[in-house]
Write an enzyme that holds these catalytic residues in place. Structure first.
Site, PDB file in Angstrom:
ATOM      1  N   LEU A   1       0.810  -1.093   0.124  1.00  0.00           N
ATOM      2  CA  LEU A   1      -0.115  -0.057   0.172  1.00  0.00           C
ATOM      3  C   LEU A   1       0.840   1.297   0.194  1.00  0.00           C
ATOM      4  CD1 LEU A   1      -2.716  -0.886   2.762  1.00  0.00           C
ATOM      5  CD2 LEU A   1      -3.179  -0.534   0.437  1.00  0.00           C
ATOM      6  N   ASP A   2       0.657   2.110  -0.854  1.00  0.00           N
ATOM      7  CA  ASP A   2       1.547   3.268  -0.787  1.00  0.00           C
ATOM      8  C   ASP A   2       1.540   4.181   0.396  1.00  0.00           C
ATOM      9  OD1 ASP A   2       1.535   3.234  -3.634  1.00  0.00           O
ATOM     10  OD2 ASP A   2      -0.164   4.641  -4.021  1.00  0.00           O
ATOM     11  N   GLN A   3       2.707   4.995   0.763  1.00  0.00           N
ATOM     12  CA  GLN A   3       2.789   5.480   2.070  1.00  0.00           C
ATOM     13  C   GLN A   3       1.256   6.426   2.183  1.00  0.00           C
ATOM     14  OE1 GLN A   3       6.396   7.864   2.090  1.00  0.00           O
ATOM     15  NE2 GLN A   3       5.944   8.818   3.798  1.00  0.00           N
TER      16      GLN A   3
END
Length: 190
Positions: A46-48
């Protein structure tokens, strides 16, 4: 004996345990959320600035099975504007996005507008409020997972993502977990 964890990845964390970056900025890493075995890896990413359900495991074969394209992942996405039926239809049939500068047609997926705003823990960084225009929520379920795919898909249909929360992987759900919470499982349900 392999170990399996489900976590609620908070906003602002990287989906990794170590970083090769020079220590200019202190990055928040998954290892800060619990005491995990040394061989633990994130199953997918999951992206930051994305949050929600993420699996961790010491089982590389199980990780490859889940990320290999056959397991559904469901996301609740808050978008800028009141998403239209036409935009949802486009998402369902697949849209053209760019992956590393190459055009890519997303596979058909399940998508629908959520009638009620979902309840999630407060995010560390505030999302703009309704005074700046309406927002809406959509559910998007994929079996693929290209780089920033969901965000690119909503942008292409004219409704940029403001908040993205993964709520389900296979049959395993986020349910009422708190941001940063870790639950050890005997195996993944997917």
């Amino acid at each position: 004996m392999h170990r399996y964890f489900k976590i609620y990845k908070p906003y602002g964390y990287l989906s990794q345990f170590i970083t090769n970056e020079k220590p200019r900025k202190k990055k928040k890493l998954l290892g800060e959320l619990g005491d995990f075995p040394e061989e633990t890896m994130a199953v997918g990413r999951l992206d930051q600035d994305s949050e929600g359900l993420l699996f961790l495991t010491t089982d590389g074969k199980e990780s490859a099975r889940i990320t290999g394209g056959g397991v559904e992942k469901e996301y609740y996405v808050q978008v800028d504007g009141d998403i239209t039926e036409k935009a949802v239809e486009l998402l369902q049939h697949g849209v053209e996005i760019s992956i590393n500068g190459t055009k890519y047609e997303t596979l058909p997926c399940k998508a629908f507008k959520l009638e009620k705003r979902p309840v999630f823990p407060e995010r560390a960084k505030k999302i703009r409020d309704e005074r700046h225009g309406p927002t809406s929520w959509v559910s998007i379920t994929l079996k693929e997972g290209k780089f920033r795919q969901v965000k690119k898909m909503t942008a292409v249909v004219g409704f940029p993502t403001l908040r993205l929360v993964r709520v389900r992987i296979g049959n395993e759900k986020l349910n009422q977990m708190d941001s940063g919470e870790v639950i050890e499982l005997s195996k993944f349900n997917c």
